[in-house]
Write a protein that holds these residues in place. Structure first.
Motif, short mmCIF file in Angstrom:
data_model
loop_
_atom_site.label_atom_id
_atom_site.label_comp_id
_atom_site.label_asym_id
_atom_site.label_seq_id
_atom_site.Cartn_x
_atom_site.Cartn_y
_atom_site.Cartn_z
N LYS A 97 0.81 -1.23 0.00
CA LYS A 97 0.00 0.00 0.00
C LYS A 97 0.84 1.28 0.00
O LYS A 97 0.61 2.17 -0.83
N PRO A 98 1.83 1.43 0.89
CA PRO A 98 2.61 2.68 0.87
C PRO A 98 3.42 2.88 -0.40
O PRO A 98 3.63 4.01 -0.84
N TYR A 99 3.86 1.80 -1.00
CA TYR A 99 4.64 1.90 -2.24
C TYR A 99 3.74 2.26 -3.42
O TYR A 99 4.13 3.03 -4.30
N LEU A 100 2.54 1.70 -3.42
CA LEU A 100 1.60 2.02 -4.50
C LEU A 100 1.22 3.49 -4.45
O LEU A 100 1.08 4.15 -5.49
N GLU A 101 1.06 4.02 -3.26
CA GLU A 101 0.68 5.42 -3.13
C GLU A 101 1.75 6.34 -3.67
O GLU A 101 1.46 7.41 -4.22
N LYS A 102 3.03 5.94 -3.55
CA LYS A 102 4.13 6.79 -4.02
C LYS A 102 4.58 6.46 -5.44
O LYS A 102 4.98 7.35 -6.20
N TYR A 103 4.53 5.20 -5.81
CA TYR A 103 5.12 4.77 -7.08
C TYR A 103 4.16 4.03 -8.01
O TYR A 103 4.57 3.61 -9.08
N GLY A 104 2.93 3.88 -7.60
CA GLY A 104 2.01 3.07 -8.39
C GLY A 104 0.72 3.76 -8.78
O GLY A 104 -0.34 3.13 -8.82
N GLN A 105 0.80 5.04 -9.09
CA GLN A 105 -0.43 5.77 -9.41
C GLN A 105 -1.10 5.25 -10.68
O GLN A 105 -2.33 5.27 -10.80
N ASN A 106 -0.32 4.78 -11.65
CA ASN A 106 -0.94 4.20 -12.85
C ASN A 106 -1.66 2.90 -12.51
O ASN A 106 -2.73 2.60 -13.05
N LEU A 107 -1.08 2.11 -11.61
CA LEU A 107 -1.72 0.88 -11.16
C LEU A 107 -3.04 1.20 -10.46
O LEU A 107 -4.07 0.58 -10.74
N LEU A 108 -3.01 2.16 -9.55
CA LEU A 108 -4.21 2.50 -8.80
C LEU A 108 -5.31 3.07 -9.71
O LEU A 108 -6.49 2.85 -9.47
N LYS A 109 -4.87 3.78 -10.75
CA LYS A 109 -5.85 4.40 -11.66
C LYS A 109 -6.46 3.39 -12.63
O LYS A 109 -7.65 3.48 -12.95
#
Length: 523
Positions: free
Chosen positions: A136-148
Motif C-alpha cells: 500500500k505505501p509503495y503504491l501510493e508513491k510509485y504506483g499511481q498508474n496501477l491504482l488508476k
C-alpha cells in the motif's frame, strides 16, 4: 485452469526464512520506514535512470509455453522491459503443469524470490504465513498508474486487514465472470428460435436442437449441450441458480462451498432433466478435452460453456474452416435465470486473473512497483500485447501496425506480463478481422453484464477441505452423489443426504472457517 494451492508451509521454508531474516538483521514485520533498503526515495520517479538498474528476482509460470533457453536478461523481450524500467530481471520460468508444487519446493529449500506469480493471494504461502510485503505505501508513491487503471474490485481481492498483498492482473476483457454459454446461432436461426431467458426456455431450445436436425445431415445425432468430465465446463448451467462448483456462496448468513448450497439442489435437478431427455452429452461424465473439442468441431454440438476470449480463435475461426459451406455462427448468450430463482447468474466473478506477491525481504520494493506501474501504462500495455516497438509493431500517430510473424514471444509474454484487462487498439490490430473483433466485443459485453459474487475472494483454501480432499467438489462424495442424481439412480432429495454426510465428515468445520473469515474480512 484453476490451480488449488494447499495452505501448508513446510518447516524447512520457515526455517530458511528465519535464517534469511537473521542474516539481514531484519524483521518480518518490517515497514517501509524501518529499513533503508525498503524505504521509497522521495526523489525517485518512474522512468528516471539516474541509478544503477535495480536487481529483481521473479518466479513465474511458463504457462505451458516454450521459453527460449538462456538467462532471462539475454531474451530480447525481457531486456526491453528491463531497459524501460531500469531493472535487472532474473526470471525463473517454472513448468506450468506443476507450478505450485515447484514453487512450494523452492520455498521449502530457502529459495525465496523478490516476486512470485500465483493465481490469487489465497494461493501464496507467503501471504498465508504473513511473509508478504504490504504494498500500500509503495503504491501510493510509485504506483499511481496501477491504482488508476486497476478497478477497486481487483484491489479488494488482494487486500487483507487493510494490507495490499499483491499486484493483480485485471480479469481478461475486464469481464470478471470470464465464462459464457456459447450457442450455434445458425442452428437457432434455422429453427426460428429466440434467445432463451429462463431455464425452461433454454430446455426448449435444446429440445429443438435434439429433434429438428439443425446440422442438416438427416440423422438424429445432435448433442444439444456438451461438457466435460467431473462436471467441468457447465459453470453457466449451474450458474442459472447462482452457484458454481469451485467457489463459495453466502446462504442464510453462512458461507459454504457452492456444491453444498441449497441452490445446487435445484441446479442438479435441471441437469437431471437434461440427461433424462437426452439434452446433454451422454458422455459428459467422461469427456476429455480432446473428445469434447472434437464433438463441437464436428458439427454435432449446439451449445457449450467456455471462456470469453475463446469465441474466435478456439471456436468461430476453426468451425468456419472445418465446416465449409455451412456458415457456422458461434455467439455468446446471456445466462438464463433458473425458474423460481431471481438472484445473480452466470460464472462466479474472478476479479483477478493472476497476482504478483512481493516478499517482505525484497531489497527494491519501490523498483518492483515502478516496473509493474509501467506495465499498466499505455506503452506497457502495447508491450504486453504487441511486443517490442520498432520490431514487432510500429506506431504512427494513433495508427498501429503489428507484425504477427515476427512476434515469436507473444504467448508467453502476454501470459506473464499482462496486467490490464483489455486494450482496444491492440486487440483490434492483433485480430485484424472486423467480424472477429465485433464478435469478441459482443462476447465481452455479454459476460460483463452478469456474474456471481464471490464472498471469499482472497481467502486461503479451507484447512478442513485441504486436509480431506474428499470434501472438495472433485472428491468422490460430491462426484458420486451428483452423478447418481443426474443419471436418475437416486431421487433429487438424495442431495440432502449427501450434504448431511458431507457436513459430518468435516464440512461443518469448513463452513465455520469460511464464515468466520468472511465475517472478519468481507462483511
Amino acid at each position: 485452469m484453476k490451480i488449488v494451492y494447499r495452505k501448508s508451509l513446510a518447516v524447512a521454508c520457515i526455517a530458511a526464512l528465519a535464517v534469511a531474516t537473521t542474516a539481514c538483521g531484519g524483521n518480518n514485520k518490517e515497514t517501509p520506514s524501518s529499513s533503508a533498503s525498503n524505504t521509497p526515495s522521495a526523489s525517485a520517479n518512474a522512468g528516471e535512470k539516474t541509478a544503477a538498474p535495480a536487481k529483481i528476482s521473479l518466479f513465474v509460470s511458463n504457462n505451458a509455453e516454450q521459453i527460449p533457453p538462456g538467462k532471462s536478461m539475454d531474451l530480447p523481450t525481457v531486456k526491453y522491459l528491463a531497459n524501460k524500467t531500469n531493472t535487472d530481471l532474473d526470471i525463473t520460468f517454472l513448468p506450468h503443469e506443476n507450478y505450485m508444487e515447484q514453487l512450494r519446493l523452492k520455498f521449502a529449500s530457502g529459495e525465496i524470490p523478490d516476486v512470485h506469480m500465483v493465481w490469487g493471494i489465497e494461493n501464496s504461502e507467503l501471504v498465508t504465513n504473513d511473509l508478504a510485503l504490504d504494498l500500500k505505501p509503495y503504491l501510493e508513491k510509485y504506483g499511481q498508474n496501477l491504482l488508476k487503471n486497476i478497478p477497486q474490485s481487483a484491489w479488494d481481492a488482494v487486500t487483507l486487514n487493510g494490507k495490499i498483498l499483491a499486484i493483480p492482473q485485471v480479469a481478461q476483457g475486464n469481464a470478471p465472470a470470464e465464462r459464457v454459454i456459447y450457442v450455434r446461432k445458425d442452428w437457432m436461426d434455422k429453427l426460428n428460435l429466440q434467445v432463451p431467458k429462463t431455464s425452461d426456455e433454454f430446455l426448449d431450445m435444446l429440445r429443438a436442437f435434439r429433434d429438428k436436425d439443425p446440422n442438416g445431415n438427416g440423422k438424429k445425432d445432435e448433442i444439444p449441450f456438451s461438457s466435460r468430465e467431473k462436471f467441468e465446463w457447465m459453470d453457466n448451467i449451474l450458474g442459472m441458480y447462482g452457484v458454481n462448483l469451485d467457489s463459495n456462496t453466502l446462504s442464510d448468513g453462512q458461507v459454504m462451498p457452492g456444491f453444498v448450497s441449497p441452490n445446487m439442489k435445484q441446479a442438479l435437478g435441471l441437469l437431471s432433466t437434461m440427461y433424462k431427455e437426452n439434452l446433454i452429452d451422454k458422455e459428459f461424465l467422461t469427456n476429455t478435452r480432446a473428445a469434447w473439442d472434437q464433438k463441437i468441431k464436428s458439427d454435432l454440438v449446439g451449445s457449450w460453456d467456455h471462456v470469453v476470449f475463446g469465441v474466435w480463435d478456439s471456436w468461430q475461426k476453426e468451425l468456419t474452416t472445418l465446416l465449409p459451406g455451412k456458415n457456422p455462427d458461434v455467439v455468446a448468450i446471456p445466462t438464463p435465470h433458473g425458474v423460481g430463482y431471481d438472484g445473480e447468474v452466470g460464472r462466479v466473478e474472478k476479479p483477478v486473473l493472476k497476482t504478483f506477491v512481493v516478499s517482505n525481504k525484497a531489497k527494491n520494493p519501490e523498483a518492483i512497483v515502478q516496473m509493474f506501474d509501467w506495465l499498466i501504462t499505455d506503452e506497457g500495455q502495447l508491450f504486453a500485447d504487441l511486443g517490442i516497438e520498432g520490431e514487432t509493431y510500429t506506431k504512427e500517430g494513433s495508427e498501429l501496425k503489428y507484425n504477427a510473424d515476427a512476434d515469436k514471444d507473444v504467448k508467453w509474454r502476454q501470459a506473464v506480463f499482462t496486467l490490464h484487462g483489455f486494450n482496444d487498439a491492440a486487440q483490434k490490430v492483433k485480430i485484424n478481422n472486423d467480424a472477429a473483433y465485433t464478435k469478441l466485443i459482443q462476447t465481452i459485453e455479454t459476460s460483463r453484464n452478469e456474474g456471481i459474487t464471490n464472498p471469499t475472494a482472497g481467502m486461503a483454501p479451507s484447512e478442513a477441505i485441504t486436509k480431506n480432499a474428499e470434501l472438495s467438489y472433485q472428491g468422490s462424495l460430491f462426484q458420486e452423489a451428483a452423478a447418481k442424481i443426474v443419471l436418475g439412480e437416486k431421487p433429487l432429495d438424495y442431495f440432502d443426504e449427501f450434504v448431511a454426510s458431507w457436513k459430518k465428515q468435516g464440512g461443518d468445520q469448513a463452513i465455520k472457517e469460511m464464515t468466520d473469515w468472511y465475517n472478519a474480512n468481507r462483511k
